[in-house]
Design an enzyme around this catalytic site. Structure first.
Site, PDB file in Angstrom:
ATOM      1  N   GLY A 264       0.820  -1.214   0.000  1.00 48.51           N
ATOM      2  CA  GLY A 264       0.000   0.000   0.000  1.00 48.51           C
ATOM      3  C   GLY A 264       0.847   1.254   0.000  1.00 48.51           C
ATOM      4  N   ILE A 265       0.169   2.364  -0.221  1.00 49.97           N
ATOM      5  CA  ILE A 265       0.844   3.660  -0.238  1.00 49.97           C
ATOM      6  C   ILE A 265       1.214   4.034   1.194  1.00 49.97           C
ATOM      7  CG2 ILE A 265      -1.318   4.944  -0.015  1.00 49.97           C
ATOM      8  CD1 ILE A 265       1.269   6.078  -2.495  1.00 49.97           C
ATOM      9  N   GLY A 266       2.272   4.822   1.338  1.00 48.81           N
ATOM     10  CA  GLY A 266       2.615   5.325   2.666  1.00 48.81           C
ATOM     11  C   GLY A 266       4.031   4.986   3.055  1.00 48.81           C
ATOM     12  N   SER A 267       4.513   5.686   4.057  1.00 47.40           N
ATOM     13  CA  SER A 267       5.902   5.566   4.464  1.00 47.40           C
ATOM     14  C   SER A 267       6.213   4.205   5.069  1.00 47.40           C
ATOM     15  CB  SER A 267       6.231   6.664   5.486  1.00 47.40           C
ATOM     16  OG  SER A 267       5.952   7.927   4.932  1.00 47.40           O
ATOM     17  N   VAL A 268       5.293   3.694   5.880  1.00 45.80           N
ATOM     18  CA  VAL A 268       5.569   2.427   6.558  1.00 45.80           C
ATOM     19  C   VAL A 268       5.645   1.280   5.555  1.00 45.80           C
ATOM     20  CG1 VAL A 268       4.742   0.770   8.266  1.00 45.80           C
ATOM     21  CG2 VAL A 268       4.554   3.214   8.736  1.00 45.80           C
ATOM     22  N   GLU A 289      -0.619  -1.733  -6.643  1.00 45.61           N
ATOM     23  CA  GLU A 289      -1.439  -0.611  -7.050  1.00 45.61           C
ATOM     24  C   GLU A 289      -0.487   0.531  -7.433  1.00 45.61           C
ATOM     25  OE1 GLU A 289      -5.198  -0.006  -4.328  1.00 45.61           O
ATOM     26  OE2 GLU A 289      -3.623   1.379  -3.810  1.00 45.61           O
ATOM     27  N   ASN A 379      -7.839   9.163   4.742  1.00 45.02           N
ATOM     28  CA  ASN A 379      -7.672   9.203   3.286  1.00 45.02           C
ATOM     29  C   ASN A 379      -8.758   8.442   2.535  1.00 45.02           C
ATOM     30  OD1 ASN A 379      -5.246  10.529   3.808  1.00 45.02           O
ATOM     31  ND2 ASN A 379      -4.042   8.646   3.690  1.00 45.02           N
ATOM     32  N   GLY A 383      -7.271   0.653  -2.018  1.00 41.70           N
ATOM     33  CA  GLY A 383      -7.340  -0.722  -2.504  1.00 41.70           C
ATOM     34  C   GLY A 383      -7.129  -1.753  -1.413  1.00 41.70           C
ATOM     35  N   LYS A 403       1.459   9.534  18.224  1.00 43.88           N
ATOM     36  CA  LYS A 403       1.443  10.786  18.979  1.00 43.88           C
ATOM     37  C   LYS A 403       2.171  10.656  20.325  1.00 43.88           C
ATOM     38  CE  LYS A 403      -2.517  13.041  16.833  1.00 43.88           C
ATOM     39  NZ  LYS A 403      -1.782  13.821  15.826  1.00 43.88           N
TER      40      LYS A 403
END
Lengths: 507, 507
Positions: A264-268, A289, A379, A383, A403
């Site tokens: 998936g999208i994202g930094s992790v 994707e 967001n 997918g 946080k």
């Protein structure tokens, strides 16, 4: 002009080149627009801006459908201009997020593979498809740029098409796309893809050129990705994932070339994939994707031999390297419609290893991917549902706390469910991993708490569970307290019951 | 004996006929068993009983995997004998339900199409497959009876097989099954089914006959279905559904022959399907999991031209008619493995209209199919997720209230999520229907409350929503009160805030 003729290779279409303002002037109040654009890649750039400009002077409401999120601040401009009636199926812009949560317009959060079916059935109707392209070929095909997204289905079903020819992308993009339309449900044939590298369709989007009402020229690169480079914790998470994959190989369920990877999208997720660089796995395939930076590093290192995707969203540095030298990558890449990159038929057939990011996970393995404290959209599901439901391995990654430790990503009851316990195989945090396959809810609890929760929250999670257990049930809960962690956070600024210091992270 | 030779048509296997007690004696403590049986149909009947008997004298724990629920009180006997370590993937027995909720053994609730993949990957390992059959053919195929369920995948992966030949079922069952194994993920081809009536496999389960350790004879009919006949309210629900389908035809999304129908187990779903008898729809096809009485009425009336399924679960009266005259139905029926009847690839390709029962629905369209008040298991998710996620139309039906109106089936927040808002297209109650496709959460609320909730609860639902709305968000909620309806019911015996009389049902 010579360049334009190379880009628009049908004589009669050259007369249809107009300014962005003129194209935007055709849009009428109440219309539905289908825009190219998927995770900041391949989005139309100048027509939406002209439309927003126009809306400063006259009242105008439109619905905007895309592949996924847009770049070039378009989602921000659309949201802040007040032009939107509806936006779907995904966004990732802070300003748009704010407006969604204020109820300024409707946001419809849809599995990305489902959008095409909704367009086909007319539930989503498209007045104008506005699509970025590198070119329009002699035989009337629109060649997309760095995404395919929903462009093909929008083009097929739109009443009119506006093309933005992007001169900043080289013509060498021609040949990297694979456009396939499964056709109507009930009349369609099996999708003939059996390997990530199979070509099953055409190199461009075939269109009725009479529907092309105008062509606008732009010359802007995509907005670069905003992902954060891997840090110590994401490196630890990658190591846990690799440890799990090694166990799968040892047990004979995978080979050293694993199975086609989706991330998936994202930094992790990017960092986790990046971690494979130093692994012993080889001859990998990607069927995903979005391709982020990590996949190109893996291609460069010879670790990945082929990558199929729906969009390419990379950093500025990587863009120079990849798009400036695209022939080097072209024969190891394919860009497909999101209906195909995310299709359950193909995800199940190929047996993907799917890695997606969770916002929070509960003690039984349900996952929230979208809603902060159950109410506020982050967001969208994207997918992740397409992949998790159908993958060979549905893996969700998240840091155990957020946080500064005031939020535990492992909670008694997720405040919104995007992926049910039935669809979640493995959870990975920087603490370790929990393999939930074949386990009952009561078996999952201790595994998730011990292996994935932050040490500071483990006792508190166990307290919740044991109190719930006294009430019995397949999935013990105390509904009076199920969301108490979330409501406590709202009141006190922390999910921790006592203001104790966070224990140090285990390495 | 002549009959037995017709049933076991391989000479050397005749020597392996044993008593149920002897077969049961082979099972060892800690083993995993894969039993035939799907919604009371085609279950093995005498070996499990002998096993339970044996456990009266010696300590014994086994894990029992099936297609779905068992008949002949087997699930009750298994649960009450204390023999179970684990039970999966579905059950529907009150005594078993009680033991599950007491935590007596582990119940693993799995999408019915996913079980085969878990067996293939070895996450579920099977020591003994115990399978009911009408016969074993000359060429070494086991011919199942009234279900296929997981029998094929159990037979392939089990170390040993025990067959129960059921003499109560006629040999004319031979030829009605279609056994297809997609093979390993990553190596498999597209499943070549493009119409509900397509034959793609073999008429029986091909097995290595050396694995057949024993054969036991039984002569018992399946337990008849326990569904309640349609009542006034289910008739009204059927009418709402028909009204919705007519609208779809008027809008050009369906034709008069609709699309292949899937209908979940249970009285409501059966009644809704029964309602099609008096509709104008014709040349219907069924591609479902379980065929209940209604489908045979539709076949008799010539409304349904073909029905594909995974099991046949009908009333005693209907059994006499159908099984006593099976040749009449055989060429319009096909029984398939549950992996195929519920396969996402096929459900999406065929574009099914899927009708399943909800336990509760929330104001945003999330559905709970399994857990009473979020904790206590009812039956299991069954195939509802397989269908809802991938169908052309995912329809959920429920009466708007339960237990004399003290429980509203429409609640602020479902106490367990099996089907997320992303997977639920249409909700039908006796009040009306809500078509949620393409709608944002805030658009769904009023539609669900006004069209589906019982009038007695509408004001209370609106009160919840408007209070939540003040807090903002994509999906407004007040987490402090999200489960207050459930906790109030526990305390006061009703979800109604004031003890007002139920308003009369709208007709």
């Amino acid at each position: 002009m010579e360049d334009i003729k190379n880009r628009i290779r049908i004589e009669e279409l050259l007369d249809r080149v107009v300014s962005a303002e003129e194209a935007a002037s055709w849009i009428e109040d109440g219309m539905s627009l289908g825009l190219s654009g998927f995770t900041r890649a391949g989005d139309v750039k100048v027509v939406p801006r002209a439309l927003v400009k126009r809306a400063e002077k006259e009242p105008l409401k439109v619905s905007v459908y895309t592949g996924a999120s847009l770049g070039a601040d378009t989602d921000k401009l659309l949201a802040e201009s007040g032009i939107l009636h509806k936006r779907s199926p995904f966004q990732a812009d802070p300003a748009m997020r704010k407006k969604i949560n204020e109820g300024d317009f409707y946001f419809v959060d849809i599995h990305l593979s489902h959008v095409a079916e909704l367009v086909r059935s007319g539930i989503i109707s498209i007045d104008y498809a506005i699509l970025e392209a590198v070119s329009i070929t002699e035989d009337g095909m629109i060649i997309p740029t760095t995404q395919v997204g929903n462009s093909a289905i929008f083009a097929e079903h739109a009443k009119n098409i506006i093309v933005e020819i992007n001169l900043a992308h080289p013509l060498s993009f021609e040949g990297v796309h694979d456009i396939y339309d499964p056709g109507k449900q009930g009349e369609r044939m099996p999708i003939p893809l059996i390997k990530a590298s199979d070509r099953i369709g055409t190199i461009g989007i075939p269109v009725d050129i009479n529907k092309i009402k105008g062509i606008v020229i732009n010359n802007e690169m995509d907005s670069p990705s905003t992902i954060v480079p891997p840090d110590e914790e994401t490196q630890i998470m990658a190591n846990h994932l690799i440890e799990f994959l090694r166990k799968e190989i040892a047990e004979g369920r995978l080979t050293n070339s694993l199975a086609p990877l989706q991330s998936g999208i994202g930094s992790v997720a990017n960092a986790v994939l990046h971690g494979l660089l130093v692994s012993e796995f080889e001859d990998l395939e990607v069927y995903s994707e979005v391709l982020q930076d990590a996949v190109f590093d893996l291609l460069d290192a010879g670790k990945v031999k082929f990558a199929s995707c729906c969009s390419i969203t990379i950093s500025e540095e990587k863009m120079k390297k990849v798009f400036g030298n695209f022939e080097k990558y072209k024969d190891r890449l394919m860009l497909r419609p999101q209906e195909i990159s995310n299709h359950p038929e193909l995800i199940r057939r190929l047996g993907l290893i799917s890695i997606n990011t969770a916002l929070e996970v509960d003690i039984y393995g349900n996952v929230n991917s979208t809603h902060v404290r159950g109410t506020h959209m982050m967001n969208g599901i994207g997918g992740s549902g397409d992949f998790a439901r159908n993958a060979r391995l549905a893996i969700f990654v998240t840091k155990s706390v957020a946080k500064g430790g005031t939020i535990s990503s492992i909670v008694p009851f997720v405040s919104h469910v995007d992926h049910t316990e039935h669809d979640v195989d493995v959870i990975v945090t920087e603490q370790g991993y929990a393999d939930l396959r074949g386990l009952a809810p009561r078996e999952r609890v201790e595994l998730i708490i011990e292996n994935c929760a932050h040490p500071s929250y483990r006792a508190q999670l166990r307290d919740y569970y044991y109190e719930a257990l006294a009430k019995g049930g397949q999935t013990p809960h105390n509904l009076e307290k199920a969301f108490s962690w979330h409501t406590n956070f709202e009141k006190t600024g922390t999910m921790l019951e006592t203001e104790k210091e966070l224990e140090p992270t285990k390495n």
